[in-house]
Design a protein around this motif. Structure first.
Motif, PDB file in Angstrom:
ATOM      1  N   ALA A 164     -24.638  82.326  -2.677  1.00  0.00           N
ATOM      2  CA  ALA A 164     -23.214  82.519  -2.962  1.00  0.00           C
ATOM      3  C   ALA A 164     -22.966  83.837  -3.695  1.00  0.00           C
ATOM      4  CB  ALA A 164     -22.691  81.343  -3.781  1.00  0.00           C
ATOM      5  N   VAL A 165     -23.840  84.162  -4.655  1.00  0.00           N
ATOM      6  CA  VAL A 165     -23.670  85.410  -5.411  1.00  0.00           C
ATOM      7  C   VAL A 165     -23.847  86.614  -4.499  1.00  0.00           C
ATOM      8  CG1 VAL A 165     -24.692  86.840  -7.218  1.00  0.00           C
ATOM      9  CG2 VAL A 165     -24.306  84.419  -7.631  1.00  0.00           C
ATOM     10  N   LEU A 166     -24.876  86.598  -3.668  1.00  0.00           N
ATOM     11  CA  LEU A 166     -25.121  87.727  -2.766  1.00  0.00           C
ATOM     12  C   LEU A 166     -23.995  87.892  -1.755  1.00  0.00           C
ATOM     13  CD1 LEU A 166     -28.958  87.319  -2.120  1.00  0.00           C
ATOM     14  CD2 LEU A 166     -27.820  89.010  -3.557  1.00  0.00           C
ATOM     15  N   VAL A 167     -23.549  86.765  -1.197  1.00  0.00           N
ATOM     16  CA  VAL A 167     -22.424  86.845  -0.255  1.00  0.00           C
ATOM     17  C   VAL A 167     -21.188  87.373  -0.956  1.00  0.00           C
ATOM     18  CG1 VAL A 167     -20.859  85.481   1.178  1.00  0.00           C
ATOM     19  CG2 VAL A 167     -23.306  85.048   1.276  1.00  0.00           C
ATOM     20  N   ALA A 197     -17.390  95.167   0.317  1.00  0.00           N
ATOM     21  CA  ALA A 197     -16.618  95.544   1.502  1.00  0.00           C
ATOM     22  C   ALA A 197     -15.127  95.607   1.180  1.00  0.00           C
ATOM     23  CB  ALA A 197     -16.881  94.541   2.621  1.00  0.00           C
ATOM     24  N   VAL A 198     -14.632  94.608   0.457  1.00  0.00           N
ATOM     25  CA  VAL A 198     -13.207  94.599   0.105  1.00  0.00           C
ATOM     26  C   VAL A 198     -12.878  95.777  -0.810  1.00  0.00           C
ATOM     27  CG1 VAL A 198     -11.431  93.308  -1.134  1.00  0.00           C
ATOM     28  CG2 VAL A 198     -12.976  92.115   0.424  1.00  0.00           C
ATOM     29  N   ASN A 199     -13.771  96.076  -1.765  1.00  0.00           N
ATOM     30  CA  ASN A 199     -13.537  97.197  -2.672  1.00  0.00           C
ATOM     31  C   ASN A 199     -13.502  98.521  -1.918  1.00  0.00           C
ATOM     32  OD1 ASN A 199     -13.379  98.398  -5.404  1.00  0.00           O
ATOM     33  ND2 ASN A 199     -15.394  99.225  -4.865  1.00  0.00           N
ATOM     34  N   THR A 200     -14.402  98.670  -0.933  1.00  0.00           N
ATOM     35  CA  THR A 200     -14.405  99.898  -0.132  1.00  0.00           C
ATOM     36  C   THR A 200     -13.118 100.040   0.660  1.00  0.00           C
ATOM     37  OG1 THR A 200     -16.822  99.766   0.051  1.00  0.00           O
ATOM     38  CG2 THR A 200     -15.673 101.180   1.622  1.00  0.00           C
ATOM     39  N   ILE A 220     -20.454  97.262   9.713  1.00  0.00           N
ATOM     40  CA  ILE A 220     -21.865  97.180  10.103  1.00  0.00           C
ATOM     41  C   ILE A 220     -22.739  96.856   8.897  1.00  0.00           C
ATOM     42  CG2 ILE A 220     -23.818  98.511  10.977  1.00  0.00           C
ATOM     43  CD1 ILE A 220     -21.850 100.015  12.770  1.00  0.00           C
ATOM     44  N   PHE A 221     -22.479  97.546   7.775  1.00  0.00           N
ATOM     45  CA  PHE A 221     -23.278  97.300   6.573  1.00  0.00           C
ATOM     46  C   PHE A 221     -23.105  95.859   6.093  1.00  0.00           C
ATOM     47  CE2 PHE A 221     -23.731  97.189   1.953  1.00  0.00           C
ATOM     48  CZ  PHE A 221     -25.016  97.677   1.801  1.00  0.00           C
ATOM     49  N   ALA A 222     -21.863  95.370   6.073  1.00  0.00           N
ATOM     50  CA  ALA A 222     -21.626  93.995   5.629  1.00  0.00           C
ATOM     51  C   ALA A 222     -22.304  92.998   6.561  1.00  0.00           C
ATOM     52  CB  ALA A 222     -20.128  93.727   5.556  1.00  0.00           C
ATOM     53  N   ALA A 223     -22.233  93.248   7.881  1.00  0.00           N
ATOM     54  CA  ALA A 223     -22.879  92.342   8.840  1.00  0.00           C
ATOM     55  C   ALA A 223     -24.394  92.333   8.647  1.00  0.00           C
ATOM     56  CB  ALA A 223     -22.522  92.738  10.267  1.00  0.00           C
ATOM     57  N   CYS A 224     -24.985  93.517   8.461  1.00  0.00           N
ATOM     58  CA  CYS A 224     -26.443  93.588   8.242  1.00  0.00           C
ATOM     59  C   CYS A 224     -26.831  92.903   6.934  1.00  0.00           C
ATOM     60  CB  CYS A 224     -26.894  95.048   8.228  1.00  0.00           C
ATOM     61  SG  CYS A 224     -26.751  95.890   9.813  1.00  0.00           S
ATOM     62  N   VAL A 250     -29.270  89.715   6.547  1.00  0.00           N
ATOM     63  CA  VAL A 250     -30.442  89.681   5.658  1.00  0.00           C
ATOM     64  C   VAL A 250     -30.370  88.473   4.727  1.00  0.00           C
ATOM     65  CG1 VAL A 250     -31.591  90.888   3.766  1.00  0.00           C
ATOM     66  CG2 VAL A 250     -30.854  92.149   5.783  1.00  0.00           C
ATOM     67  N   ILE A 251     -29.175  88.175   4.235  1.00  0.00           N
ATOM     68  CA  ILE A 251     -29.022  87.020   3.342  1.00  0.00           C
ATOM     69  C   ILE A 251     -29.335  85.726   4.086  1.00  0.00           C
ATOM     70  CG2 ILE A 251     -27.332  85.686   2.031  1.00  0.00           C
ATOM     71  CD1 ILE A 251     -25.974  88.329   1.328  1.00  0.00           C
ATOM     72  N   VAL A 252     -28.822  85.614   5.327  1.00  0.00           N
ATOM     73  CA  VAL A 252     -29.073  84.399   6.116  1.00  0.00           C
ATOM     74  C   VAL A 252     -30.561  84.248   6.419  1.00  0.00           C
ATOM     75  CG1 VAL A 252     -28.655  83.301   8.339  1.00  0.00           C
ATOM     76  CG2 VAL A 252     -26.764  84.322   7.095  1.00  0.00           C
TER      77      VAL A 252
END
Length: 477
Positions: A25-28, A35-38, A184-188, A192-194
């Motif tokens: 949860a923390v990593l997600v 992503a939202v901040n960017t 792309i970065f968020a998806a990768c 990785v988290i999954v």
């Protein structure tokens, strides 16, 4: 080293699952927040672009109509400094820009730290005679859309060499991740988290999976306390079950031994009965009682896992077994099928339909030869007892398994009893096939051996209507 790191993990499964969920949860949350901040930073930069244009308009309006632009200058969004001597325009990606101030035209240059992705949004010239704030706001927004560090170099045409000023807007004309790169970065990162969470979950479940498959897990010091307790419980139950079975076997052996003496005395006394019919029936009852005790004791003592598996040729085993029956005068036939049916493909030359192909299959498998010989001996004995003849067919052209069919011309077994016939001591006396002195353990032993090899056993009929028992065995245990 990795094992030492594992020792810092929580000891219980509940704590590990909780920690895994919290960490996920923390990593997600971090990835989504980044992503939202960017995106927010980008939207804020685009929103501030017209403020930058307004400040640029004020700066240009306050500049003298003749002579160089004043520097240094600092506003809320823009900064203007004299052109540094270390600035080398050839090290940047540049775009020419014409700024028109009424009759005065200034040939400026846009400098980027990289190649702009939307250079088409930047016009070649801007007339600042009217609505200068709006036009410069459009320019500032076009530069912000590039997501690169940008500078506006305005040369001093009256000076020799590299003179003039450099206009920058650090809060707007700065390098940022583009929208596709953020996605792309968020998806990768989420992938990785999954994958990492899946690996940690697999690690937590490994000892339980090993216990489910092998009854005993190769536990390590970092495994969960529940796995250790579960293994201890399983071992205790196994020991208790083994002790109970041992006591039962010993008790049955003692009973069997003790019954032999009175059974012998009964036979001797039955010989004194004058009526041959009564004597024979009573001797038959005594013989059936002795056979039942012996078969039950043999069934309880039998354990297929005591034999070590090895590579063997099932075809050679069945051939030798059938040859032994033939040598003793029984009608037993062994058939090694070397043909397979396949659908022929259609072509311009014709063809199509089912064809029969000659194949060479090796009936090699990993198994326990003594147990397999006993299983097929029971099947052949049943076929001879109830059908008078036995046919053993072996299909070895299948890639991952071997298929054996034992058939006989007997009356067969009703379909509703196909599952029950494998139960220990089950006999259907209403059927002519099962009306015999059998104790009902033969097929139970066969099923036990087949399952120990990872195979399946079913009852059916051959193409010509004969009753058959089909055994499918994998080539590897």
């Amino acid at each position: 080293m990795l094992g030492q790191l594992y020792t810092f993990l929580p000891k219980t499964l509940e704590q590990r699952v909780t920690a895994l969920l919290l960490a996920t949860a923390v990593l997600v949350g971090l990835v989504v927040g980044m992503a939202v901040n960017t995106f927010n930073q980008r939207e804020q930069a685009l929103a501030m672009a017209y403020e930058v244009g307004h400040e640029l308009a004020l700066y240009f309006e306050a500049s003298p109509s003749q002579g160089p632009f004043p520097a240094p200058y600092a506003g809320q969004f823009i900064q203007v400094v004299p052109t540094p001597e270390a600035l080398k325009p050839q090290e940047y990606f540049d775009l020419p820009l014409l700024l028109q101030f009424g009759e005065k035209a200034v040939r400026a240059t846009l400098l980027f730290d990289g190649r702009p992705s939307r250079a088409d949004l930047i016009e070649a010239g801007y007339d600042l005679s009217e609505q200068s704030a709006t036009r410069l706001g459009a320019l500032a927004k076009a530069l912000a859309r590039q997501d690169l560090t940008a500078r506006l170099l305005i040369p001093d045409e009256t000076a020799s060499g590299l003179g003039g000023v450099v206009v920058s807007a650090p809060r707007v004309w700065s390098e940022r991740l583009t929208e596709p790169m953020v996605v792309i970065f968020a998806a990768c990162a989420l992938l990785v988290i999954v994958v990492g969470g899946r690996m940690l979950a697999h690690f937590c479940a490994q000892p339980f999976r090993s216990l489910a498959e092998h009854d005993r897990a190769n536990l390590q010091p970092w495994d969960t306390e529940e796995a250790v307790v579960l293994q201890d419980k399983i071992l205790e139950q196994q020991d208790a079950r083994a002790t109970m079975l041992s006591e039962q076997t010993r008790m049955l052996a003692s009973i069997s031994h003790d019954l032999r003496t009175p059974a012998t005395r009964l036979r001797l006394r039955l010989e004194q009965i004058e009526s041959a019919a009564i004597r024979n029936r009573m001797l038959q009852d005594v013989e059936e009682m002795t056979q039942l005790i012996t078969a039950s004791l043999d069934f309880l003592r039998f354990d297929v896992r005591m034999e070590e598996p090895q590579q063997l040729s099932l075809g050679a085993l069945l051939q030798s077994l059938c040859d032994d029956y033939v040598d003793t005068g029984h009608n037993v036939t062994f058939i090694a099928e070397r043909h397979a049916r396949a659908d022929q493909a259609h072509s311009i030359f014709g063809g199509g339909g089912e064809v029969e192909l000659a194949v060479e299959g090796r009936a090699v498998m990993n198994g326990r030869p003594t147990a397999l010989r006993r299983a097929f001996t029971n099947l052949i004995d049943n076929a001879l007892k109830y059908g008078g003849a036995a046919t053993v067919q072996l299909q070895s052209h299948l890639h991952d398994r071997l298929k054996i069919r034992v058939s006989d011309p007997g009356p067969g077994i009703p379909a509703h009893l196909h599952e029950r016939v494998f139960e220990p001591f089950f006999r259907n006396d209403s059927n002519e096939r099962t009306r015999s002195s059998s104790v009902g353990l033969g097929l139970s032993i066969v099923q036990q051996i087949v399952k120990a090899h990872g195979g399946v056993i079913t009852l059916g009929e051959t193409a010509d209507g004969q009753f058959c028992i089909i055994v499918e065995l994998p080539r590897e245990l």
